[in-house]
Design a protein around this motif. Structure first.
Motif, mmCIF file in Angstrom:
data_model
loop_
_atom_site.group_PDB
_atom_site.id
_atom_site.type_symbol
_atom_site.label_atom_id
_atom_site.label_comp_id
_atom_site.label_asym_id
_atom_site.label_seq_id
_atom_site.Cartn_x
_atom_site.Cartn_y
_atom_site.Cartn_z
ATOM 1 N N LEU A 98 1.014 -1.204 -0.191
ATOM 2 C CA LEU A 98 0.101 -0.032 -0.069
ATOM 3 C C LEU A 98 0.793 1.225 0.011
ATOM 4 C CD1 LEU A 98 -2.802 0.946 0.106
ATOM 5 C CD2 LEU A 98 -2.804 0.991 2.584
ATOM 6 N N MET A 173 -7.053 -0.545 1.360
ATOM 7 C CA MET A 173 -6.465 -1.162 0.246
ATOM 8 C C MET A 173 -7.470 -0.654 -1.177
ATOM 9 S SD MET A 173 -4.363 -4.459 1.370
ATOM 10 C CE MET A 173 -2.937 -4.293 2.291
ATOM 11 N N ALA A 200 -2.719 -3.037 -5.475
ATOM 12 C CA ALA A 200 -3.613 -2.596 -4.240
ATOM 13 C C ALA A 200 -4.897 -3.452 -4.358
ATOM 14 C CB ALA A 200 -3.947 -1.058 -4.390
#
Length: 232
Positions: A98, A173, A200
């Motif tokens: 992330l 995310m 992600a």
């Protein structure tokens, strides 16, 4: 069906009921069930070695192991810890992605002078902070359920804490995926942002599934390990 076949079915039914009642990581659960099956078979064999008829030996082995309802809480406790460790490991491995995704978003078009809007930059800071906290909590949880568990009891609510940490990280995310998808439409170097968004999204899928399983395990009844009392 002969007596041996019926008693073999008794062990099979016992193991099948236990399998249906337990929840946790597939590999850890399969290993536990296999050990239980082998233990029943070995106990029955030990009784037959002492001259007990096989049918009676199997029934005696099942009685010694306890009913499925009696075994489930303690077995589920072990599987819940295993699921918490699995979820914590997934968080620890994916949370850095992330941060990396936002780093890519920030530097993707730096040469061309393009920058994320101020709102997006603020969002990136907050989501990166969430990822950092989740990763640190995951690392602490792995330690608490690993080497430290030999010396200190594992906190009862730790699996639920790990589950919600995973849920929070997966939500971050998901937001990152949507933000990067929108940013890629504005950036000139959109393939890099698209790649970051894909990372992600993949991280979100992995963490969300594990966190969901961890929440389910954490809400099941378990037996707390006995705390030794000092002799007085």
């Amino acid at each position: 069906m002969n007596a041996t076949g019926r008693q073999t079915d008794l062990i099979g039914d016992y193991v099948a009921d236990l399998t249906a009642a337990l929840h946790g990581p597939a590999r850890a659960k399969a290993r536990m069930i296999e050990e239980m099956r082998d233990g029943l078979a070995d106990t029955a064999e030990a009784h037959t070695g002492e001259g007990m008829p096989y049918a009676r030996a199997v029934r005696q082995a099942v009685r010694e192991f306890g009913t499925v309802d009696e075994l489930v809480p303690s077995c589920q406790r072990e599987l819940t810890i295993a699921q918490a460790r699995h979820t914590a490991r997934v968080i620890a491995l994916t949370a850095p992605f992330l941060i990396a995704c936002w780093y890519l978003a920030r530097t993707a078009d730096h040469v061309q002078g393009w920058q994320l809007p101020c709102t997006a930059q603020l969002l990136a800071v907050h989501l990166a902070g969430v990822a950092t906290i989740a990763a640190l909590l995951a690392a602490a949880s792995l330690a608490a359920t690993g080497a430290l568990a030999r010396r200190l009891p594992t906190p009862h609510r730790l699996p639920l804490v790990v589950a919600w940490a995973g849920t929070t990280a997966s939500a971050a995310m998901a937001v990152t995926t949507l933000a990067l998808a929108a940013a890629s439409a504005l950036a000139t170097n959109w393939p890099v942002l698209a790649l970051a968004g894909t990372l992600a999204a993949a991280s979100h899928a992995a963490v969300a599934a594990s966190a969901r399983a961890c929440r389910r395990c954490a809400r099941l009844p378990v037996t707390q390990p006995a705390v030794p009392r000092p002799r007085g």
